[in-house]
Design an enzyme around this catalytic site. Structure first.
Site, mmCIF file in Angstrom:
data_model
loop_
_atom_site.group_PDB
_atom_site.id
_atom_site.type_symbol
_atom_site.label_atom_id
_atom_site.label_comp_id
_atom_site.label_asym_id
_atom_site.label_seq_id
_atom_site.Cartn_x
_atom_site.Cartn_y
_atom_site.Cartn_z
ATOM 1 N N LYS A 113 146.509 58.208 -1.278
ATOM 2 C CA LYS A 113 145.120 58.483 -0.895
ATOM 3 C C LYS A 113 144.793 57.895 0.464
ATOM 4 C CE LYS A 113 142.877 58.998 -5.354
ATOM 5 N NZ LYS A 113 141.950 58.350 -6.275
ATOM 6 N N LYS A 193 152.015 67.299 -8.543
ATOM 7 C CA LYS A 193 151.072 67.450 -9.661
ATOM 8 C C LYS A 193 149.835 68.225 -9.222
ATOM 9 C CE LYS A 193 148.205 63.441 -8.996
ATOM 10 N NZ LYS A 193 147.456 62.326 -9.402
ATOM 11 N N LYS A 196 142.918 67.326 -7.877
ATOM 12 C CA LYS A 196 141.590 67.744 -7.429
ATOM 13 C C LYS A 196 141.410 67.525 -5.938
ATOM 14 C CE LYS A 196 140.066 64.371 -10.425
ATOM 15 N NZ LYS A 196 139.186 63.673 -11.299
HETATM 16 P P1 TYM Z 1 141.400 61.146 -12.751
HETATM 17 O O1 TYM Z 1 139.921 61.302 -12.709
HETATM 18 O O2 TYM Z 1 142.190 61.451 -11.535
HETATM 19 O O3 TYM Z 1 141.987 62.048 -13.903
HETATM 20 C C1 TYM Z 1 141.468 62.021 -15.229
HETATM 21 C C2 TYM Z 1 142.614 62.136 -16.222
HETATM 22 O O4 TYM Z 1 143.347 63.332 -15.976
HETATM 23 C C3 TYM Z 1 144.735 63.041 -15.872
HETATM 24 N N1 TYM Z 1 145.359 63.977 -14.915
HETATM 25 C C4 TYM Z 1 146.389 64.786 -15.218
HETATM 26 N N2 TYM Z 1 147.081 64.973 -16.343
HETATM 27 C C5 TYM Z 1 148.065 65.898 -16.311
HETATM 28 N N3 TYM Z 1 148.380 66.626 -15.230
HETATM 29 C C6 TYM Z 1 147.721 66.475 -14.063
HETATM 30 N N4 TYM Z 1 148.029 67.201 -13.008
HETATM 31 C C7 TYM Z 1 146.666 65.509 -14.021
HETATM 32 N N5 TYM Z 1 145.803 65.101 -13.050
HETATM 33 C C8 TYM Z 1 145.014 64.166 -13.626
HETATM 34 C C9 TYM Z 1 144.790 61.608 -15.365
HETATM 35 O O5 TYM Z 1 146.012 60.997 -15.681
HETATM 36 C C10 TYM Z 1 143.622 60.979 -16.087
HETATM 37 O O6 TYM Z 1 143.990 60.542 -17.371
HETATM 38 N N6 TYM Z 1 142.118 56.242 -12.384
HETATM 39 C C11 TYM Z 1 141.739 57.298 -13.303
HETATM 40 C C12 TYM Z 1 140.361 57.148 -13.882
HETATM 41 C C13 TYM Z 1 140.109 55.853 -14.569
HETATM 42 C C14 TYM Z 1 140.628 55.464 -15.828
HETATM 43 C C15 TYM Z 1 140.063 54.183 -16.086
HETATM 44 C C16 TYM Z 1 141.500 56.060 -16.728
HETATM 45 C C17 TYM Z 1 139.310 54.856 -14.131
HETATM 46 N N7 TYM Z 1 139.269 53.848 -15.041
HETATM 47 C C18 TYM Z 1 140.377 53.477 -17.256
HETATM 48 C C19 TYM Z 1 141.795 55.355 -17.916
HETATM 49 C C20 TYM Z 1 141.240 54.075 -18.147
HETATM 50 C C21 TYM Z 1 141.762 58.615 -12.525
HETATM 51 O O7 TYM Z 1 141.648 58.657 -11.345
HETATM 52 O O8 TYM Z 1 141.777 59.708 -13.299
#
Ligand code: TYM
Length: 326
Positions: A113, A193, A196
């Protein structure tokens, strides 16, 4: 017996895609049947990259609505916006004091990022806030996609360090990463992957995309120069990704998809995948349309109030441990 606690978070970006859905959200919904679930729209994490404040405010509500439409039940689970529960950031500060910068320097998501959006302190300490999210309510399990594995490992290290230094306070959280769907790949570059943040919109299918857009995205999905529909992640990453997506949306096994579409050519197969995705997302789309913005905003406020009360009890214990009581 007390139920185990599940925590997870999702960034409200306005671009929630089927990777988010298949990798995480679907599991969130299922876990509600068995666990005490806490789900959070992590808006403070989202602002670590530059955003338009007006658009962001809309995206934040949209994300809450998508989650509810997908089946996150605010009557059963604790569901709220992270920024409305200040104990998250307080705990993040405390955990930051036991986090080594060496370990933060090794976080691959930060590097990715920072290369794209430019670096800032929030982005750098992002994984510490995530650890605080997980530990605030003493979560036992965390449903996430594969890309969050490294952050979970940091969280686990922090549990060990904190408990060793200040006494046993936090349980060791376990990641829940699905066998299939943990890493849904980009439709344009199946070795990366689905994300977004990727500027090319044709690389992903959004949860709220209309049927025609979904058909178009899948028609344009990158495959390979062969014609056989066969699952082989290494040799045929594009086709394998589509097989996996289809399998997850229909419940059909990879083998039965190969048997049905194997020799029928990619065009035919892609059309079938599109119809499976459209049908799989249809209930969510119609639930979404039924939701009233003001009602969702009210639910989120109520969730925040409950979360603050619950979090405060836990935080008092942490303050005491580190010498900040009274
Ligand atoms: P975020 O918002 O990027 O994504 C949310 C969830 O979606 C999953 N994900 C995917 N799974 C499969 N294939 C993909 N291409 C893909 N892209 C995203 C992510 O693994 C995630 O589970 N840091 C985290 C948010 C967060 C969080 C937390 C998660 C903040 N605090 C505490 C768990 C516990 C994030 O950016 O997810």
């Amino acid at each position: 017996m007390t139920r185990k606690t599940v925590f997870s978070g999702l960034q409200p970006s306005g671009n929630l895609h089927i990777g988010n859905y298949l990798g995480a959200l679907r599991n969130w919904v299922k876990l509600q049947e068995e666990y005490d679930c806490i789900y959070c729209v992590v808006d403070l994490h989202a602002i670590t990259v530059p955003l338009d404040p007006v658009e962001f405010n809309t995206d934040r509500l949209e994300a809450a609505k998508v989650l509810i439409a997908a089946g996150v039940d605010p009557e059963r689970s604790l569901f709220y916006y992270q920024s409305q529960v200040p104990q998250h950031t307080e705990l993040a500060w405390i955990l930051g004091t036991i986090t080594s910068t060496g370990q933060l320097n090794r976080m691959t998501q930060f590097k990715d990022k920072a290369d794209r959006a430019g670096s800032n302190l929030g982005l750098y300490s992002y994984p510490v806030l995530m650890a605080a999210d997980i530990l605030l309510f003493r979560a036992d399990a965390v449903p996430v996609g594969e890309d969050q594995k490294q952050h979970l490992e940091l969280t686990r290290d922090l549990v060990e360090r904190f408990n060793h230094r200040f006494g046993d306070e936090f349980p060791m959280p376990e990641p829940i990463i699905p066998d299939k769907g943990a890493r849904v790949m980009s439709l344009q570059d199946p070795t990366a992957k689905m994300s977004k943040f990727e500027p090319d919109e044709s690389s992903r299918i959004l949860i709220l995309d209309d049927p025609d857009t979904i058909r178009q995205r899948l028609k344009g999905a990158v495959t390979d120069s062969e014609t056989e529909v066969r699952y082989d992640r290494a040799e045929k990453p594009g086709v394998s990704n589509l097989i996996e997506i289809m399998s997850l949306f229909t419940g059909a096994s990879v083998e039965s998809i190969e048997a049905e579409f194997g020799g029928g050519g990619y065009g035919n197969f892609k059309e079938a995948v599109a119809e499976a995705v459209i049908a799989g997302l249809a209930p969510l789309r119609s639930n979404y349309k039924e939701l009233d913005d003001a009602e969702v905003a009210r639910l989120m406020q109520r969730g925040a109030l409950d979360a603050r009360t619950r979090a405060e009890g836990f935080q008092q214990a942490v303050r005491k441990r580190v010498g900040l009581a009274g």
